[in-house]
Scaffold this active site. Structure first.
Site, PDB file in Angstrom:
ATOM      1  N   SER A  72       0.863  -1.170   0.000  1.00 42.47           N
ATOM      2  CA  SER A  72       0.000   0.000   0.000  1.00 42.47           C
ATOM      3  C   SER A  72       0.904   1.226   0.000  1.00 42.47           C
ATOM      4  O   SER A  72       1.941   1.233   0.673  1.00 42.47           O
ATOM      5  CB  SER A  72      -0.879   0.017   1.250  1.00 42.47           C
ATOM      6  OG  SER A  72      -1.676  -1.146   1.339  1.00 42.47           O
ATOM      7  N   THR A 124      -3.696   2.051   2.224  1.00 41.11           N
ATOM      8  CA  THR A 124      -3.941   3.404   1.731  1.00 41.11           C
ATOM      9  C   THR A 124      -5.385   3.808   1.979  1.00 41.11           C
ATOM     10  O   THR A 124      -5.679   4.994   2.174  1.00 41.11           O
ATOM     11  CB  THR A 124      -3.608   3.486   0.234  1.00 41.11           C
ATOM     12  OG1 THR A 124      -2.285   2.974   0.031  1.00 41.11           O
ATOM     13  CG2 THR A 124      -3.661   4.913  -0.271  1.00 41.11           C
ATOM     14  N   ALA A 125      -6.286   2.846   1.985  1.00 47.62           N
ATOM     15  CA  ALA A 125      -7.685   3.142   2.290  1.00 47.62           C
ATOM     16  C   ALA A 125      -7.797   3.784   3.669  1.00 47.62           C
ATOM     17  O   ALA A 125      -8.522   4.778   3.855  1.00 47.62           O
ATOM     18  CB  ALA A 125      -8.511   1.855   2.222  1.00 47.62           C
ATOM     19  N   HIS A 162     -10.642  -3.930  -2.495  1.00 45.57           N
ATOM     20  CA  HIS A 162     -10.676  -5.088  -3.388  1.00 45.57           C
ATOM     21  C   HIS A 162     -12.083  -5.308  -3.955  1.00 45.57           C
ATOM     22  O   HIS A 162     -12.825  -4.358  -4.201  1.00 45.57           O
ATOM     23  CB  HIS A 162     -10.137  -6.337  -2.682  1.00 45.57           C
ATOM     24  CG  HIS A 162      -8.759  -6.170  -2.120  1.00 45.57           C
ATOM     25  ND1 HIS A 162      -7.776  -5.437  -2.749  1.00 45.57           N
ATOM     26  CD2 HIS A 162      -8.196  -6.632  -0.975  1.00 45.57           C
ATOM     27  CE1 HIS A 162      -6.668  -5.455  -2.024  1.00 45.57           C
ATOM     28  NE2 HIS A 162      -6.896  -6.167  -0.939  1.00 45.57           N
TER      29      HIS A 162
END
Length: 290
Positions: A72, A124-125, A162
């Site tokens: 990420s 990163t989310a 995802h």
């Protein structure tokens, strides 16, 4: 591979390059050419380890074990001394991205009053969510358990990544906010989610050769889409062929072959904001291998 790539190795010695990536269908599609030996590099062999992205983030930070690892982007500042970023192989959201979903109608403002299930604090989310609103309280849940946990009533909302981005509605959930849309409204940029980092100690020539090998693998998948999707479908959780194709199209495209200047700027902007707001404690120094 062209002669210029094949000549990267000296003599008959074969150098092994260890690669780690997630089993998500977009990652599998990217590495299809290399994993199946459809793309070869004279003098090199590639080994593949498949692991979920948050585990790969942690392993890269704690061990720096693999020569090439999917990460990420949030994790990059923690490994930037040992790794650089490939200029290819990234997943970016072109006006879409990770989203918060819930079991009932909620506004983004409501999120500060509940606990939100997140897939890991190095994703990163998670970084994007905290930039969006640092007051949101979170709890880590394995990414593939977030939707079931919401359905079971243990969380009112969750941050999904995802394939969940395509399946949440069929699971009876509602979108609260799409962070990719929010990010584009704020910055005008794509939302960079994950990329491939390569160990600096490999040396400049090998760094270039290995990066070009991945770019060739991505191109091979795009050129042989049906076979690449068939390979990637082995790893697609709860997706039929149509949804897998849609998911791969979202995250493996021209941007995956090259971020472009604006894509690289998006990575720098995201990490700089994370640092400025105290979410990332290390000042990011972002560089790329062509």
């Amino acid at each position: 591979m062209s002669k210029s790539h094949a000549s990267a190795a000296h003599g008959s010695e074969v150098r092994t390059i260890s690669i780690a990536h997630s089993p998500d269908s977009d990652d599998a599609f990217m590495f299809y050419g290399l994993a199946t030996n459809k793309v070869r590099v004279a003098g090199f062999r590639f080994t593949h380890t498949l692991c979920d992205i948050e585990t790969l983030n942690r392993r890269a930070i704690d061990e720096a074990f693999f020569d090439v690892t999917a990460i990420s982007f949030h994790a990059y500042p923690y490994i930037q001394d040992k790794y650089t970023l490939m200029s290819c192989g990234g997943s970016v959201g072109e006006g879409y991205g990770p989203m918060v979903v819930s079991s009932r109608a909620l506004t983004p403002e409501d999120l500060t009053r509940i606990r939100v299930a997140v897939p890991g604090t190095m994703t990163t989310a998670y970084l994007a969510l905290k930039i969006f609103n640092p007051e949101i309280q979170t709890e880590v849940v394995p990414f593939d358990k977030i939707i079931p946990e919401i359905q079971a009533g243990r969380f009112e909302a969750g941050l999904i990544i995802h394939e969940g981005q395509l399946t949440y509605a069929s699971n009876g959930l509602r979108k609260v906010i799409d962070l990719g849309i929010w990010w584009r409204e704020q910055t005008g940029l794509v939302l960079p989610l994950g990329g491939n980092a390569v160990r600096r100690s490999l040396g400049a020539k090998t760094l270039h050769t290995v990066t070009q090998a991945l770019r060739d693998s991505i191109q091979h998948g795009l050129d042989n889409r049906e076979q690449g999707l068939e390979y990637a479908m082995q790893f697609a959780r709860d997706l039929d062929a149509s949804l897998a194709n849609r998911f791969v199209s979202m995250y493996v495209n021209e941007r995956t072959l090259s971020y472009g200047e604006d894509g690289q700027e998006a990575i720098r902007r995201l990490l700089a904001l994370g640092y400025e707001r105290g979410i990332i404690p290390i000042k990011p120094k972002v560089d790329f291998v062509d």
